[in-house]
Design a protein around this motif. Structure first.
Motif, PDB file in Angstrom:
ATOM      1  N   ILE A  45       0.844  -1.202   0.000  1.00 12.72           N
ATOM      2  CA  ILE A  45       0.000   0.000   0.000  1.00 12.72           C
ATOM      3  C   ILE A  45       0.877   1.249   0.000  1.00 12.72           C
ATOM      4  O   ILE A  45       0.630   2.216  -0.734  1.00 12.72           O
ATOM      5  CB  ILE A  45      -0.951   0.005   1.217  1.00 12.72           C
ATOM      6  N   ASP A  46       1.919   1.197   0.826  1.00  8.88           N
ATOM      7  CA  ASP A  46       2.850   2.313   0.955  1.00  8.88           C
ATOM      8  C   ASP A  46       3.490   2.646  -0.389  1.00  8.88           C
ATOM      9  O   ASP A  46       3.510   3.804  -0.831  1.00  8.88           O
ATOM     10  CB  ASP A  46       3.929   1.945   1.979  1.00  8.88           C
ATOM     11  N   LEU A  47       4.021   1.637  -1.063  1.00 11.51           N
ATOM     12  CA  LEU A  47       4.688   1.838  -2.359  1.00 11.51           C
ATOM     13  C   LEU A  47       3.708   2.302  -3.432  1.00 11.51           C
ATOM     14  O   LEU A  47       4.042   3.120  -4.289  1.00 11.51           O
ATOM     15  CB  LEU A  47       5.387   0.545  -2.797  1.00 11.51           C
ATOM     16  N   THR A  48       2.485   1.767  -3.382  1.00 12.43           N
ATOM     17  CA  THR A  48       1.461   2.161  -4.348  1.00 12.43           C
ATOM     18  C   THR A  48       1.120   3.635  -4.207  1.00 12.43           C
ATOM     19  O   THR A  48       1.016   4.366  -5.202  1.00 12.43           O
ATOM     20  CB  THR A  48       0.179   1.319  -4.165  1.00 12.43           C
ATOM     21  N   LYS A  49       0.944   4.085  -2.955  1.00 11.75           N
ATOM     22  CA  LYS A  49       0.622   5.490  -2.714  1.00 11.75           C
ATOM     23  C   LYS A  49       1.764   6.401  -3.151  1.00 11.75           C
ATOM     24  O   LYS A  49       1.533   7.489  -3.689  1.00 11.75           O
ATOM     25  CB  LYS A  49       0.308   5.711  -1.231  1.00 11.75           C
ATOM     26  N   GLN A  50       3.018   5.966  -2.927  1.00  9.67           N
ATOM     27  CA  GLN A  50       4.170   6.753  -3.366  1.00  9.67           C
ATOM     28  C   GLN A  50       4.176   6.897  -4.886  1.00  9.67           C
ATOM     29  O   GLN A  50       4.458   7.976  -5.425  1.00  9.67           O
ATOM     30  CB  GLN A  50       5.470   6.102  -2.907  1.00  9.67           C
ATOM     31  N   THR A  51       3.892   5.790  -5.577  1.00 10.64           N
ATOM     32  CA  THR A  51       3.885   5.814  -7.042  1.00 10.64           C
ATOM     33  C   THR A  51       2.814   6.761  -7.570  1.00 10.64           C
ATOM     34  O   THR A  51       3.060   7.562  -8.484  1.00 10.64           O
ATOM     35  CB  THR A  51       3.632   4.392  -7.600  1.00 10.64           C
ATOM     36  N   ILE A  52       1.612   6.685  -6.989  1.00 12.33           N
ATOM     37  CA  ILE A  52       0.505   7.565  -7.393  1.00 12.33           C
ATOM     38  C   ILE A  52       0.869   9.023  -7.144  1.00 12.33           C
ATOM     39  O   ILE A  52       0.617   9.902  -7.986  1.00 12.33           O
ATOM     40  CB  ILE A  52      -0.788   7.196  -6.643  1.00 12.33           C
ATOM     41  N   SER A  53       1.492   9.273  -5.992  1.00 11.69           N
ATOM     42  CA  SER A  53       1.880  10.637  -5.639  1.00 11.69           C
ATOM     43  C   SER A  53       2.917  11.195  -6.606  1.00 11.69           C
ATOM     44  O   SER A  53       2.834  12.352  -7.035  1.00 11.69           O
ATOM     45  CB  SER A  53       2.428  10.676  -4.208  1.00 11.69           C
ATOM     46  N   ARG A  54       3.903  10.356  -6.962  1.00 16.96           N
ATOM     47  CA  ARG A  54       4.931  10.806  -7.907  1.00 16.96           C
ATOM     48  C   ARG A  54       4.323  11.119  -9.281  1.00 16.96           C
ATOM     49  O   ARG A  54       4.730  12.071  -9.944  1.00 16.96           O
ATOM     50  CB  ARG A  54       6.038   9.750  -8.030  1.00 16.96           C
ATOM     51  N   ARG A  55       3.359  10.308  -9.706  1.00 18.89           N
ATOM     52  CA  ARG A  55       2.696  10.558 -10.994  1.00 18.89           C
ATOM     53  C   ARG A  55       1.937  11.878 -10.971  1.00 18.89           C
ATOM     54  O   ARG A  55       1.940  12.628 -11.951  1.00 18.89           O
ATOM     55  CB  ARG A  55       1.749   9.402 -11.322  1.00 18.89           C
ATOM     56  N   LYS A  56       1.268  12.158  -9.848  1.00 14.79           N
ATOM     57  CA  LYS A  56       0.535  13.417  -9.721  1.00 14.79           C
ATOM     58  C   LYS A  56       1.487  14.604  -9.801  1.00 14.79           C
ATOM     59  O   LYS A  56       1.189  15.616 -10.447  1.00 14.79           O
ATOM     60  CB  LYS A  56      -0.233  13.449  -8.399  1.00 14.79           C
ATOM     61  N   ASP A  57       2.640  14.479  -9.119  1.00 15.39           N
ATOM     62  CA  ASP A  57       3.619  15.569  -9.144  1.00 15.39           C
ATOM     63  C   ASP A  57       4.164  15.793 -10.548  1.00 15.39           C
ATOM     64  O   ASP A  57       4.392  16.933 -10.971  1.00 15.39           O
ATOM     65  CB  ASP A  57       4.781  15.263  -8.185  1.00 15.39           C
TER      66      ASP A  57
END
Length: 235
Positions: A130-142
């Protein structure tokens, strides 16, 4: 030379061109450059705006704005740590201390079950995913915001993606500990089970605070940190 709005916009583009992506860092640099350019223009009135700008930029040395960005990142890391600690401490005050104790006791009882180490590892593994998934989504948004040249604040980016890998590290540490001792949790003495339950409780609280609680309070925290945040987002 009195700088116009066009000059100021040029300076913002100039900082982005030199790998400064966060609006708060850009603003500090633009303010510094603008003041320095006006002073340079007074000393050398025949210089064009671009020449004065480049002359000012050279004062930052071979690494350009990188030292300024690094210093700002350190400052915001301290700010984020204080925010994290502030929310984390709340779990040890009423009424949240009741939830904390209930979680601790539940984990303690689960650890007494045979093969409980695999239950714990499985649960922590889910947290890591979950942690890694949220990081990936956040990086894409940025990245999308950067492409659209939207205003992104450094702390805003940290809230979205800064997890410090604590859940992954804890998962690895527990896995290594199990392999080192090769002892089932259910056969361990109560004081060792209490220590494992306590450590796991801290991991779960940290995960919740960084992954859900702080992001929910993001706008409030950003307005608290940056007085210009609300105005910048409305432009």
């Amino acid at each position: 030379m009195k700088l116009t709005n066009t000059h100021i916009e040029n300076l913002y583009k100039f900082t982005r061109k030199h790998y400064v992506y966060y609006y708060d860092v850009q603003s500090e640099l633009v303010d510094h450059l603008a003041n320095d350019i006006e002073e340079i223009s007074e000393e050398f009135p025949k210089l064009t705006f671009e020449d004065a700008r480049d002359k000012s930029f050279k004062k930052f040395g071979v690494f350009g704005f990188m030292d300024v960005v690094e210093a700002k990142q350190k400052q915001m890391n301290k700010r984020y740590s204080k925010i994290l600690w502030r929310f984390f401490k709340e779990w040890f005050t009423l009424p949240k201390i009741i939830i904390t104790l209930s979680l601790f006791l539940s984990l303690f009882l689960i650890l007494k079950i045979e093969y409980s180490e695999y239950i714990l590892l499985g649960f922590l593994f889910i947290l890591v995913v979950i942690d890694l998934t949220k990081q990936t989504i956040s990086r894409r948004k940025d990245k999308k915001k950067a492409k659209k040249q939207e205003k992104i604040f450094l702390l805003e980016s940290m809230i979205g993606s800064a997890r410090n890998g604590f859940s992954g590290l804890m998962f690895v540490n527990i896995f290594n500990t199990m392999n080192a001792f090769k002892v089932s949790f259910s056969s361990m003495e109560n004081h060792w089970l209490a220590l494992v339950a306590f450590s796991s409780t801290l991991v779960i609280i940290l995960f919740y605070v960084t992954g859900y609680l702080i992001p929910q309070k993001a706008e409030e925290l950003l307005i608290e940190t940056y007085p210009e945040y609300k105005l910048a987002k409305s432009l």
